[in-house]
Design an enzyme around this catalytic site. Structure first.
Site, PDB file in Angstrom:
ATOM      1  N   HIS A 156      43.651  41.284  48.630  1.00  0.00           N
ATOM      2  CA  HIS A 156      43.944  40.814  47.278  1.00  0.00           C
ATOM      3  C   HIS A 156      45.316  41.320  46.815  1.00  0.00           C
ATOM      4  CE1 HIS A 156      42.561  39.902  42.991  1.00  0.00           C
ATOM      5  NE2 HIS A 156      43.664  40.612  42.812  1.00  0.00           N
ATOM      6  N   ARG A 169      50.819  41.251  35.122  1.00  0.00           N
ATOM      7  CA  ARG A 169      49.354  41.287  35.060  1.00  0.00           C
ATOM      8  C   ARG A 169      48.865  42.511  34.293  1.00  0.00           C
ATOM      9  NH1 ARG A 169      47.617  41.952  40.956  1.00  0.00           N
ATOM     10  NH2 ARG A 169      49.180  43.580  40.741  1.00  0.00           N
ATOM     11  N   THR A 216      38.653  29.731  30.430  1.00  0.00           N
ATOM     12  CA  THR A 216      40.003  30.180  30.748  1.00  0.00           C
ATOM     13  C   THR A 216      40.879  29.842  29.551  1.00  0.00           C
ATOM     14  OG1 THR A 216      39.767  29.883  33.135  1.00  0.00           O
ATOM     15  CG2 THR A 216      42.002  29.823  32.236  1.00  0.00           C
TER      16      THR A 216
END
Length: 237
Positions: A156, A169, A216
């Site tokens: 990941h 992020r 979302t």
């Protein structure tokens, strides 16, 4: 503040309910929103961001994100905002709560940890867009041996690293606070890069343990005054 362990992130999504308002009241509304959500007006450390969601996220006109050192402070800021004339015309349609905590997997992959810490976001400030995706990990994930989870998270992290110059992020832990395990938050000027990142993440074994939450949320990063003014201009006044 966003690197401090234990900081609370509160995400509140609103729908504006078509006010029948005179022009003078509209002016007051935008000023009130700015005053309430201005970080510099508070003695305690609070960060507030606002996002224009109208036209991008169904059923949501705007979103307020509040960071504070405790949930009570974040809740009080939200209550003060909702008491403004603009806030009273707004219906709360969703709320997510999470906590920033020390990274679990990066310290266990020190080579990748060093690369990620050295990465620099090279987009314009503030970025154009924010995307918020709640995420669940299924029971099979939590029943894996820790060594297996670390191995899958290494994939990941490796997938994400090439995008860190275009995508910023932030991860919030939310197990027990919401219906999700995590709230994943992204900022970017490059939506093409975000789509590529997301597809790359879907291609690795770790994704088989992930359930993306609903909804979302996607919005444009704007000042509170600008968002209030834009939304009020599009309403029947």
């Amino acid at each position: 503040m966003l690197e401090e362990d234990g900081v609370v992130g509160l995400f509140a999504a609103y729908q504006l309910e078509r006010p029948q308002t005179a022009d003078d009241d509209v002016e007051i509304s935008t000023e009130e929103v700015g005053n309430i959500l201005d970080d510099s007006n508070r003695p305690e450390e609070v960060l507030v961001d606002m996002y224009l969601m109208s036209g991008l996220t169904p059923g949501v006109d705007y979103l307020v994100r509040i960071h504070a050192h405790d949930l009570t402070t974040a809740q009080e800021v939200l209550r003060e905002f909702q008491a403004t004339s603009f806030g009273r015309y707004s219906k709360l349609v969703d709320v997510l709560t999470g906590i920033i905590r020390d990274a679990v997997y990066l310290p266990q992959t020190p080579d990748l940890d060093a690369i990620e810490k050295a990465a620099t976001f090279e987009g314009t400030e503030p970025p154009d867009y924010a995307i918020i995706i709640p995420v669940d990990k299924n029971a099979a994930w939590w029943n894996l041996p820790e060594s297996d989870r670390i191995e899958k998270m290494r994939d990941h992290i490796e997938v994400a690293l090439p995008y860190l110059d275009r995508i910023r992020r932030q991860l919030y832990h939310s197990s027990g606070l919401t219906d999700y395990d995590y709230i994943t938050y992204f900022e970017t000027n490059d939506l093409d890069a975000f789509i590529d990142l997301y597809r790359d993440l879907e291609s690795i074994p770790e994704y088989h343990y992930v359930t993306d939450g609903n909804p979302t949320l996607i919005g444009q990063i704007e000042s509170p005054e600008t968002i209030a003014a834009k939304l009020l201009r599009t309403e029947s006044i």
